[in-house]
Design a protein around this motif. Structure first.
Motif, short mmCIF file in Angstrom:
data_model
loop_
_atom_site.label_atom_id
_atom_site.label_comp_id
_atom_site.label_asym_id
_atom_site.label_seq_id
_atom_site.Cartn_x
_atom_site.Cartn_y
_atom_site.Cartn_z
N ASN A 109 -41.84 49.94 18.45
CA ASN A 109 -42.22 51.08 19.30
C ASN A 109 -43.64 50.92 19.84
O ASN A 109 -43.89 51.19 21.02
N GLY A 110 -44.55 50.48 19.00
CA GLY A 110 -45.94 50.35 19.44
C GLY A 110 -46.13 49.26 20.48
O GLY A 110 -46.83 49.45 21.49
N VAL A 111 -45.51 48.12 20.25
CA VAL A 111 -45.67 47.01 21.19
C VAL A 111 -44.98 47.33 22.52
O VAL A 111 -45.53 47.11 23.60
N LEU A 112 -43.78 47.89 22.44
CA LEU A 112 -43.05 48.16 23.68
C LEU A 112 -43.64 49.33 24.46
O LEU A 112 -43.55 49.36 25.69
N ALA A 113 -44.26 50.27 23.77
CA ALA A 113 -44.97 51.34 24.50
C ALA A 113 -46.10 50.73 25.32
O ALA A 113 -46.32 51.08 26.48
N HIS A 114 -46.80 49.79 24.72
CA HIS A 114 -47.94 49.17 25.42
C HIS A 114 -47.47 48.36 26.63
O HIS A 114 -48.11 48.41 27.69
N TYR A 115 -46.40 47.62 26.47
CA TYR A 115 -45.95 46.72 27.54
C TYR A 115 -44.78 47.29 28.35
O TYR A 115 -44.13 46.56 29.11
N LYS A 116 -44.54 48.58 28.22
CA LYS A 116 -43.36 49.18 28.84
C LYS A 116 -43.28 48.86 30.34
O LYS A 116 -44.24 49.06 31.08
N GLY A 117 -42.14 48.35 30.74
CA GLY A 117 -41.90 48.06 32.16
C GLY A 117 -42.55 46.77 32.66
O GLY A 117 -42.43 46.44 33.84
N LYS A 118 -43.23 46.04 31.78
CA LYS A 118 -43.99 44.87 32.23
C LYS A 118 -43.37 43.53 31.85
O LYS A 118 -43.75 42.50 32.41
N ILE A 119 -42.49 43.55 30.88
CA ILE A 119 -41.99 42.29 30.32
C ILE A 119 -40.56 42.07 30.79
O ILE A 119 -39.71 42.96 30.67
N PHE A 120 -40.30 40.87 31.30
CA PHE A 120 -38.96 40.53 31.80
C PHE A 120 -37.93 40.52 30.67
O PHE A 120 -36.88 41.15 30.75
N GLN A 121 -38.23 39.79 29.63
CA GLN A 121 -37.34 39.68 28.47
C GLN A 121 -38.18 39.68 27.20
O GLN A 121 -39.25 39.06 27.17
N TRP A 122 -37.67 40.32 26.17
CA TRP A 122 -38.26 40.20 24.84
C TRP A 122 -37.36 39.40 23.91
O TRP A 122 -36.14 39.64 23.87
N ASP A 123 -37.93 38.48 23.17
CA ASP A 123 -37.25 37.91 22.02
C ASP A 123 -37.40 38.95 20.91
O ASP A 123 -38.40 38.96 20.17
N VAL A 124 -36.43 39.84 20.81
CA VAL A 124 -36.55 40.97 19.88
C VAL A 124 -36.54 40.46 18.45
O VAL A 124 -37.38 40.84 17.63
N VAL A 125 -35.59 39.59 18.15
CA VAL A 125 -35.49 39.00 16.80
C VAL A 125 -35.45 37.48 16.96
O VAL A 125 -34.76 36.95 17.83
N ASN A 126 -36.20 36.80 16.11
CA ASN A 126 -36.35 35.36 16.17
C ASN A 126 -35.87 34.70 14.87
O ASN A 126 -36.26 35.15 13.78
N GLU A 127 -35.02 33.71 14.98
CA GLU A 127 -34.72 32.79 13.86
C GLU A 127 -34.21 33.49 12.60
O GLU A 127 -34.74 33.27 11.51
N ALA A 128 -33.15 34.28 12.75
CA ALA A 128 -32.66 35.07 11.62
C ALA A 128 -31.44 34.46 10.93
O ALA A 128 -30.82 35.13 10.10
N PHE A 129 -31.09 33.22 11.27
CA PHE A 129 -29.90 32.58 10.68
C PHE A 129 -30.25 31.29 9.95
O PHE A 129 -31.15 30.55 10.34
#
Ligand code: G3I
Length: 300
Positions: A109-129
Motif C-alpha cells: 500500500n505504501g509503495v503503490l500510493a507513492h507511485y500510483k499511476g506512474k508505473i507500467f508494470q509491477w513485479d508484485v511477487v518475485n521468485e516464489a517457487f
C-alpha cells in the motif's frame, strides 16, 4: 529501426534495461541508455529493503531519482519488486504470521500510493517457487499459501492502473517443474479472478547455443491463459548470438509478449560480469549479439 527501442516499437513493444542509482553519475552508460532503451527497471532501488528500511518509514529517494531520470528521458518504468524472500527489510525478518502478512500488505500500500499511476508494470511477487514447482519455503510462504494472491489483490486496489506481474527465473523451459508450477498458479488465479496481468520470465540463460526447451511454447502457453508475458532480466552466458536471436524471435512470435529487458547495459554493469552476458562490452561497443537482437526485432 536502427536502435533497439526503435526496432521494438515497430511492433508496439518496448526494449528495456536495468539501471542502478550508481549509474546516475555515469555519462557513458547514460549515452547508450538514452539512445537504445525506452523502459527502465531499477536494479535494487525499488525493492522492499530500499523503500521501507524500517517499519512505516518509507524512503523513495533512490527509486525516485531513477524514476525521474527515466521520465525525463522519455522512458517508462517497470517496478521491481514488492514481495520477495530476498532483500527484505530487517523488520520483516523479525515478524511472522499475521504480523508479517500485515507488514507485507502495508508495504504494498505504501509503495503503490507513492507511485500510483506512474508505473507500467509491477513485479508484485518475485521468485516464489522451488525448482520442482512447489512453493519456495520462506517467511512469507509461512504466513499461508494465500500470501501471493493477497499481495496481488492489495496491489490491484492500491494502483488499478499498474499491470501486475509474477516474476521468476528458470521458468523458460516448458517441460521444467518450476515452469509448470508457476503455470498452474496463473491458471488458478485466472480461474478464480485473482488480479494478475502478466508473467515476467527473467531469462537468465547459461551456456549452449539453443534455447531452453520450447521457450516459445512457454510464452504462448502463459499468454493463452489470458496474461501478457515479458522478458524481464535477460542476460546470456558469453552473449551467445544464437540464444539472443532465439529469445528475441520467440517474443516477436507471441503477440502477448510485450517487451524485453536486459539486466544492465554493458558487461561491466552485470551481476554476471565475468560471463560477458550483455549486448554492449565494457568499452560501450555493440557486440555481435546486439545485431542479432536488432535484426530479429526488425524482422517482425
Ligand atoms: O550497496 C552495497 C555496497 O555499499 C557494499 O559495499 C557492497 C558490498 O558487497 O554491497 C552493495 O550492495 C549490493 C547491491 O547489490 C548493490 O550493488 C549487495 O551486496 C548485493 O547483494 C546486491 O545484489 C543484487 C541482487 O539482486 C541481490 O539479490 C544485484 O545488484 C541485482 O542485480 C540482483 O538482481 C536480481 C533481481 O532482483 C531478481 N532476479 C535475479 C537478479 C540477479 O541476482
Amino acid at each position: 529501426g536502427t536502435t533497439l527501442k526503435a526496432a521494438a516499437e515497430r511492433s508496439g513493444r518496448y526494449f528495456g534495461f536495468a539501471m542502478g542509482a550508481d549509474r546516475l553519475n555515469d555519462s557513458g552508460f547514460q549515452t547508450i541508455a538514452r539512445r537504445e532503451f525506452d523502459m527502465l527497471t531499477a536494479v535494487n532501488e525499488m525493492k522492499p529493503d530500499a523503500t521501507e528500511p524500517s517499519q512505516g518509514r518509507f524512503d523513495f529517494s533512490r527509486g525516485d531519482a531513477l524514476y525521474n531520470w527515466a521520465v525525463q528521458n522519455g522512458m517508462r518504468v517497470r517496478g521491481h519488486t514488492l514481495a520477495w524472500h530476498a532483500q527484505q527489510p530487517s523488520f520483516w525478518r523479525n515478524l511472522s504470521g499475521s504480523a508479517l502478512r500485515s507488514a507485507m500488505i502495508s508495504h504494498i500500500n505504501g509503495v503503490l500510493a507513492h507511485y500510483k499511476g506512474k508505473i507500467f508494470q509491477w513485479d508484485v511477487v518475485n521468485e516464489a517457487f522451488e525448482e520442482n514447482g512447489s512453493r519456495r519455503s520462506s517467511n512469507l510462504q509461512a504466513t499461508g499459501n494465500d500470501w501471493i494472491e493477497a499481495a496481488f489483490r492489495a496491489a490491484r486496489t492500491a494502483d488499478p492502473a499498474a499491470q501486475l506481474c509474477y516474476n521468476d527465473y528458470n521458468i523458460e523451459n516448458w517441460t521444467y517443474g518450476k515452469t509448470q508450477g508457476v503455470y498452474r498458479m496463473i491458471q488458478d488465479f485466472k480461474s478464480r479472478g485473482v488480479p494478475i496481468d502478466c508473467v515476467g520470465l527473467q531469462t537468465h540463460f547459461t551456456g549452449g547455443s539453443s534455447l531452453p526447451g520450447n521457450f516459445q511454447q512457454t510464452l504462448s502457453s502463459f499468454a493463452a491463459l489470458g496474461v501478457d508475458v515479458v522478458l524481464t532480466e535477460v542476460d546470456v552466458t558469453n552473449a551467445s548470438s544464437s540464444q539472443y536471436q532465439g529469445l528475441t524471435q520467440a517474443c516477436m512470435n507471441v503477440p502477448r509478449c510485450l517487451g524485453i529487458t536486459t539486466w544492465g547495459v554493458r558487461d561491466s554493469d552485470s551481476w554476471r560480469s565475468n560471463e560477458s552476458p550483455l549486448l554492449f562490452d565494457s568499452g560501450s561497443n555493440k557486440k555481435a549479439a546486439y545485431t542479432s537482437v536488432l535484426n530479429a526485432l526488425n524482422a517482425a
